[in-house]
Scaffold this motif. Structure first.
Motif, PDB file in Angstrom:
ATOM      1  N   LYS A  51       0.809  -1.225   0.000  1.00  0.00           N
ATOM      2  CA  LYS A  51       0.000   0.000   0.000  1.00  0.00           C
ATOM      3  C   LYS A  51       0.839   1.272   0.000  1.00  0.00           C
ATOM      4  O   LYS A  51       0.365   2.321  -0.412  1.00  0.00           O
ATOM      5  CB  LYS A  51      -0.932  -0.003   1.195  1.00  0.00           C
ATOM      6  CG  LYS A  51      -1.949  -1.123   1.126  1.00  0.00           C
ATOM      7  CD  LYS A  51      -3.096  -0.874   2.054  1.00  0.00           C
ATOM      8  CE  LYS A  51      -4.027  -2.071   2.071  1.00  0.00           C
ATOM      9  NZ  LYS A  51      -4.981  -2.060   1.017  1.00  0.00           N
ATOM     10  N   TYR A  66       2.915   2.612  -6.918  1.00  0.00           N
ATOM     11  CA  TYR A  66       2.009   1.948  -7.865  1.00  0.00           C
ATOM     12  C   TYR A  66       0.841   1.254  -7.159  1.00  0.00           C
ATOM     13  O   TYR A  66       0.166   0.418  -7.756  1.00  0.00           O
ATOM     14  CB  TYR A  66       2.788   0.937  -8.717  1.00  0.00           C
ATOM     15  CG  TYR A  66       3.823   1.613  -9.572  1.00  0.00           C
ATOM     16  CD1 TYR A  66       3.459   2.278 -10.732  1.00  0.00           C
ATOM     17  CD2 TYR A  66       5.155   1.620  -9.202  1.00  0.00           C
ATOM     18  CE1 TYR A  66       4.405   2.924 -11.506  1.00  0.00           C
ATOM     19  CE2 TYR A  66       6.106   2.268  -9.968  1.00  0.00           C
ATOM     20  CZ  TYR A  66       5.719   2.919 -11.120  1.00  0.00           C
ATOM     21  OH  TYR A  66       6.658   3.559 -11.879  1.00  0.00           O
ATOM     22  N   ALA A  67       0.571   1.606  -5.924  1.00  0.00           N
ATOM     23  CA  ALA A  67      -0.511   0.977  -5.158  1.00  0.00           C
ATOM     24  C   ALA A  67      -1.876   1.235  -5.783  1.00  0.00           C
ATOM     25  O   ALA A  67      -2.779   0.402  -5.672  1.00  0.00           O
ATOM     26  CB  ALA A  67      -0.489   1.461  -3.717  1.00  0.00           C
ATOM     27  N   ALA A  68      -2.034   2.347  -6.465  1.00  0.00           N
ATOM     28  CA  ALA A  68      -3.306   2.657  -7.123  1.00  0.00           C
ATOM     29  C   ALA A  68      -3.603   1.684  -8.266  1.00  0.00           C
ATOM     30  O   ALA A  68      -4.758   1.527  -8.671  1.00  0.00           O
ATOM     31  CB  ALA A  68      -3.291   4.083  -7.645  1.00  0.00           C
ATOM     32  N   CYS A  69      -2.590   1.006  -8.752  1.00  0.00           N
ATOM     33  CA  CYS A  69      -2.743   0.059  -9.865  1.00  0.00           C
ATOM     34  C   CYS A  69      -2.991  -1.372  -9.397  1.00  0.00           C
ATOM     35  O   CYS A  69      -3.080  -2.278 -10.226  1.00  0.00           O
ATOM     36  CB  CYS A  69      -1.506   0.090 -10.750  1.00  0.00           C
ATOM     37  SG  CYS A  69      -1.183   1.680 -11.506  1.00  0.00           S
ATOM     38  N   ASN A  70      -3.077  -1.593  -8.095  1.00  0.00           N
ATOM     39  CA  ASN A  70      -3.303  -2.952  -7.578  1.00  0.00           C
ATOM     40  C   ASN A  70      -4.568  -3.554  -8.177  1.00  0.00           C
ATOM     41  O   ASN A  70      -5.600  -2.900  -8.275  1.00  0.00           O
ATOM     42  CB  ASN A  70      -3.427  -2.944  -6.056  1.00  0.00           C
ATOM     43  CG  ASN A  70      -2.092  -3.039  -5.375  1.00  0.00           C
ATOM     44  OD1 ASN A  70      -1.086  -3.318  -5.997  1.00  0.00           O
ATOM     45  ND2 ASN A  70      -2.092  -2.808  -4.079  1.00  0.00           N
ATOM     46  N   GLN A  82      -5.026  -4.414 -11.229  1.00  0.00           N
ATOM     47  CA  GLN A  82      -5.146  -4.168 -12.658  1.00  0.00           C
ATOM     48  C   GLN A  82      -4.200  -5.080 -13.428  1.00  0.00           C
ATOM     49  O   GLN A  82      -3.159  -5.474 -12.943  1.00  0.00           O
ATOM     50  CB  GLN A  82      -4.843  -2.712 -12.983  1.00  0.00           C
ATOM     51  CG  GLN A  82      -5.840  -1.758 -12.396  1.00  0.00           C
ATOM     52  CD  GLN A  82      -5.511  -0.317 -12.742  1.00  0.00           C
ATOM     53  OE1 GLN A  82      -4.674  -0.039 -13.579  1.00  0.00           O
ATOM     54  NE2 GLN A  82      -6.189   0.597 -12.085  1.00  0.00           N
TER      55      GLN A  82
END
Length: 66
Positions: free
Chosen positions: A23, A27-31, A33
């Motif tokens: 977290k 690149y946590a926002a891309c988890n 995907q």
């Protein structure tokens, strides 16, 4: 070790990987995907996997992808 090789074979055959980073990673926002695989290193415990993310090449290790 057998599970690791199976995971690497599955990723190579599929050509795509799902990102699963910590977290606090940038690149946590891309988890969760799915991204196209550009290249992979030699199969081992810390195998490098390069993914296309927003038209950039980003390196991850085998533990950070599903």
């Amino acid at each position: 070790m057998r599970k690791l090789f199976q995971k690497i074979d599955r990723l190579r055959l599929g050509g795509y990987a799902v990102l699963s980073v910590a977290k606090n990673s940038p690149y946590a926002a891309c988890n969760g995907q799915r991204f196209k695989i550009h290249s992979m290193g030699t199969p081992d415990i810390k195998c490098r996997i390069t993914l296309y993310i927003e038209n950039q090449l980003v390196d991850f290790n085998i533990d950070q992808v599903i």
